[in-house]
Design an enzyme around this catalytic site. Sequence first.
Site, PDB file in Angstrom:
ATOM      1  N   GLY A 267       0.818  -1.191   0.000  1.00  0.00           N
ATOM      2  CA  GLY A 267       0.000   0.000   0.000  1.00  0.00           C
ATOM      3  C   GLY A 267       0.856   1.246   0.000  1.00  0.00           C
ATOM      4  O   GLY A 267       0.568   2.218  -0.697  1.00  0.00           O
ATOM      5  N   ALA A 268       1.927   1.213   0.788  1.00  0.00           N
ATOM      6  CA  ALA A 268       2.833   2.360   0.881  1.00  0.00           C
ATOM      7  C   ALA A 268       4.057   1.925   1.667  1.00  0.00           C
ATOM      8  O   ALA A 268       4.103   0.835   2.235  1.00  0.00           O
ATOM      9  CB  ALA A 268       2.149   3.543   1.561  1.00  0.00           C
ATOM     10  N   MET A 269       5.067   2.821   1.703  1.00  0.00           N
ATOM     11  CA  MET A 269       6.321   2.503   2.381  1.00  0.00           C
ATOM     12  C   MET A 269       6.833   3.723   3.125  1.00  0.00           C
ATOM     13  O   MET A 269       6.863   4.826   2.584  1.00  0.00           O
ATOM     14  CB  MET A 269       7.354   2.021   1.349  1.00  0.00           C
ATOM     15  N   GLU A 270       7.273   3.490   4.371  1.00  0.00           N
ATOM     16  CA  GLU A 270       7.576   4.577   5.296  1.00  0.00           C
ATOM     17  C   GLU A 270       9.000   5.103   5.225  1.00  0.00           C
ATOM     18  O   GLU A 270       9.488   5.696   6.196  1.00  0.00           O
ATOM     19  CB  GLU A 270       7.305   4.099   6.736  1.00  0.00           C
ATOM     20  N   HIS A 303      -0.646   5.965   8.857  1.00  0.00           N
ATOM     21  CA  HIS A 303       0.169   4.794   9.201  1.00  0.00           C
ATOM     22  C   HIS A 303       1.632   5.011   8.831  1.00  0.00           C
ATOM     23  O   HIS A 303       2.530   4.807   9.659  1.00  0.00           O
ATOM     24  CB  HIS A 303      -0.381   3.568   8.481  1.00  0.00           C
ATOM     25  N   GLU A 304       1.876   5.433   7.606  1.00  0.00           N
ATOM     26  CA  GLU A 304       3.267   5.590   7.174  1.00  0.00           C
ATOM     27  C   GLU A 304       3.946   6.741   7.905  1.00  0.00           C
ATOM     28  O   GLU A 304       5.138   6.664   8.220  1.00  0.00           O
ATOM     29  CB  GLU A 304       3.334   5.791   5.664  1.00  0.00           C
ATOM     30  N   HIS A 307       5.038   5.668  11.353  1.00  0.00           N
ATOM     31  CA  HIS A 307       6.243   4.839  11.325  1.00  0.00           C
ATOM     32  C   HIS A 307       7.507   5.650  11.590  1.00  0.00           C
ATOM     33  O   HIS A 307       8.547   5.075  11.938  1.00  0.00           O
ATOM     34  CB  HIS A 307       6.384   4.157   9.961  1.00  0.00           C
ATOM     35  N   GLU A 326       5.011  -2.977  12.806  1.00  0.00           N
ATOM     36  CA  GLU A 326       3.753  -2.987  12.059  1.00  0.00           C
ATOM     37  C   GLU A 326       2.526  -3.107  12.969  1.00  0.00           C
ATOM     38  O   GLU A 326       1.537  -2.398  12.787  1.00  0.00           O
ATOM     39  CB  GLU A 326       3.762  -4.102  11.018  1.00  0.00           C
TER      40      GLU A 326
END
Length: 862
Positions: A267-270, A303-304, A307, A326
């Site tokens: 979905g995405a990356m932090e 969420h990201e 993180h 997570e």
Amino acid sequence: MLDIQNSLAHPLVIRREDYTPPEWLVPETKLDFDLDPATTRVTAILSVTRNGDHASPLRLDGAGQKPLSVTVDGVAINDWRIDGEQLVIPLTGAAHVVETQVEIAPDRNTQLMGLYASGGNLCTQCEAEGFRRITYFPDRPDVLSVYSVRMTADQKHFPVLLANGDPVEQGDLEDGRHWATWHDPFPKPSYLFALVAGDLTVNRSSFTTMSGREVSLGIWVREADLPKTDHALKALELAMAWDETTYGREYDLDVFNIVAVDDFNFGAMENKGLNIFNSRYILADPDTATDYDYDAIAAVVAHEYFHNWSGNRITCRDWFQLSLKEGFTVYRDQGFSADQGSRAVRRIEDVRGLRASQFPEDSGPLAHPVRPESYQEISNFYTATIYNKGAELIRMMAAILGPEGFRAGTDLYFDRYDGTAATCEDFVTSMEEGGKVDLTQFRLWYSQAGTPRVSASLSQDGDRATLRLAQQVPATPGQPVKSPMVLPLRVKLFGAESGAALTDERLVLFEDTLDTIVFEGLAERAVLSINRGFSAPVVVETDRTAADLAFLSAHDDDPFARYEAMQQLMLDTLVASVEGRTDHEGVIAAVANTLADAALDLAFVAEAVLLPSESFIGDQMAVVDPEAIFRARETLRRDLGTRLEAQWRQAYARGEGQPYAYTPEGKGLRRLRSVALGYIAASGAADAADLAFAQFDSADNMTDRMGALTTLVSSTSDIRTTALDIFYSQYCDNPLVLDKWFQAQAQSSRDDTGAVVAGLAEHADFTLTNPNRARSLIGAFGANQRAFNTADGSGYRFLADQLIALDRLNPQTAAKLLPPLGRWRRFDAGRAELMRAELERIVRTPGLSKDLFEQASKSLEG
């Protein structure tokens, strides 16, 4: 049974107990990228230091690149060697500067791990082990390094050059190329590295932190997509403020950038300071995004961002600790989302997702603890257990500690482990010390797989009631015998006559196999409300009658418990119907009562009156009968639609003519309207298809349009084809919206869905190279219990064919779509044999990735 031992050489199994600290550390990393889609040259300068007293050489992980040169302390060497996928360099001293130069081909990287091309741009994805596809490096999360990055690229094609951290310098070159340098002062593991080069434009804003620092915010997209980024940018600002207020965490760099790309496995990356997102979780406007999309964008952006502390400033010591970042961050984003809208509806959605994905995982061949003990391919452990069940563990600790104790524990955790690679044990210890509690037994939640089952029975003698509890944790692969878990169960009693609360809510810590709780001074017969708010991720079985459940669905003062009572009443009714005992009166009366309650939030009403899914009904049965479940559910839907048609039409009319607004009230109106339309159609009303098409044709937002299309897709009306053609014609140039077109057809309840899906796999707009498109058709079809599980096995063959083809392009995505085949033991002998045969065919496929092999072989063995 297939001899898996001989079908394919087993990949290396990584075990948690074998962890050893890195032999070499890399305090500083300098990277120089000469960027080109066909051939990118990467120069890496690593300052390495020996970690401990040993004579081992330096081993650097790599995959798929062409090594060009190696120098040590400025001198070219030739005694390096390749051992498997590692570059081995003999070193004698305690500290050296090692420089390597490699070539990679981003435009041929279909795995979408490392540096790859997407939509004419170049971007990276390095979690979990993608950095080794960029350059040679000790690619493990406990090697933290300070990164400096220089990028050079053609200025016309790649005018924007972004990386982690803050920008330092940029300039132009005489040959039409330009360069930029970035520096991230915070040590990070290689999985958090990020780079983007492309023709992008930015939506900018700023945020002033609680200490007065101004942070520049930017969301980078293609120019045509810029108007669709305002919602994501606002969500980012809200998340930054929420994290300061709720956890006391402030952002630490001068810039925070987000880039949206079309081709993305996650979905995405932090990545630190440069989050890379699947465009699905950034782009939104009323015409192309549903309310669900808007909510998901806000949740994923939050969420990201969260993180930055729970994942970046404190990272994982090893991948077995994945839920450390997570699970905790999912819990944090759930809290944020709950504060932005309806807390009750958010909790319902969270639990529904847990039951739809994690509970089946916990009861199947791929069951694993929140902190696994071994793996072959780490990407296979990005699971609902790690994320969603991991979040429930944090929620239980928060309940046990209380708000003040939990905040003290998180503060201690952030302060103590900032800048380190930590473990789940470090987090639990911080909770113990901060909250002044003993969590020794609670640690079993990290090591034992399986969903605990609780039996609760309430008996009453005069003014004294006794609650008897029993718990059992089912056997899972490799764990046949389990110890009792700590279960924080919120409990309350209500008067069956008055509907009033007879007790205050009590948090019961159920820690044994059996327990008894006594309630005194009760003025009337008590009805049990248990696991309120879903305080523990367990299956609860009670002796409550249908009348008790109907009573709670009308009188419980905990919204989730009220919803749960309705769902249990529906579930019991549907299971009985599958077994030949049909009595819908209790459900019909309870739904009518809920629809008539003007005090309830409309979004809550819409969730409460929805029937449990076919797959969830199947989860309650020893042997899943897809056809019988479908018939039972459709019959109840028809009866609800027919008997309550006037109420459904009244609920439907409430949303007519309302201007679009993304507000809690607007979302509730649209949600209930779609649910009501579904029940009107289920009733067989003569005007149902025309009503749905009129909504589809006149809708001023995607939520109403998709609500109508979803109803039409499952109908037998000729208008169905007309609506699908109109939708395709209008949105064929918008990949994210076209995904909805594929998904709606794959989720249809029509008899010919399997044939339709097979035809769509040959459609000109279907491709396996884009994970979103693959998930929209293949993933949605695998989740369609009836259509996928046809008795002739055609659904199983279709999925296996698609996975084998997809594995050659993108093993990670292929592996994540396999679990529907792994449930073969839950079905009748005929279906089970057909599913097992497809799993065996997958395992026998030459050249199979270790990602798909691990999932398929475990599904056969488990």
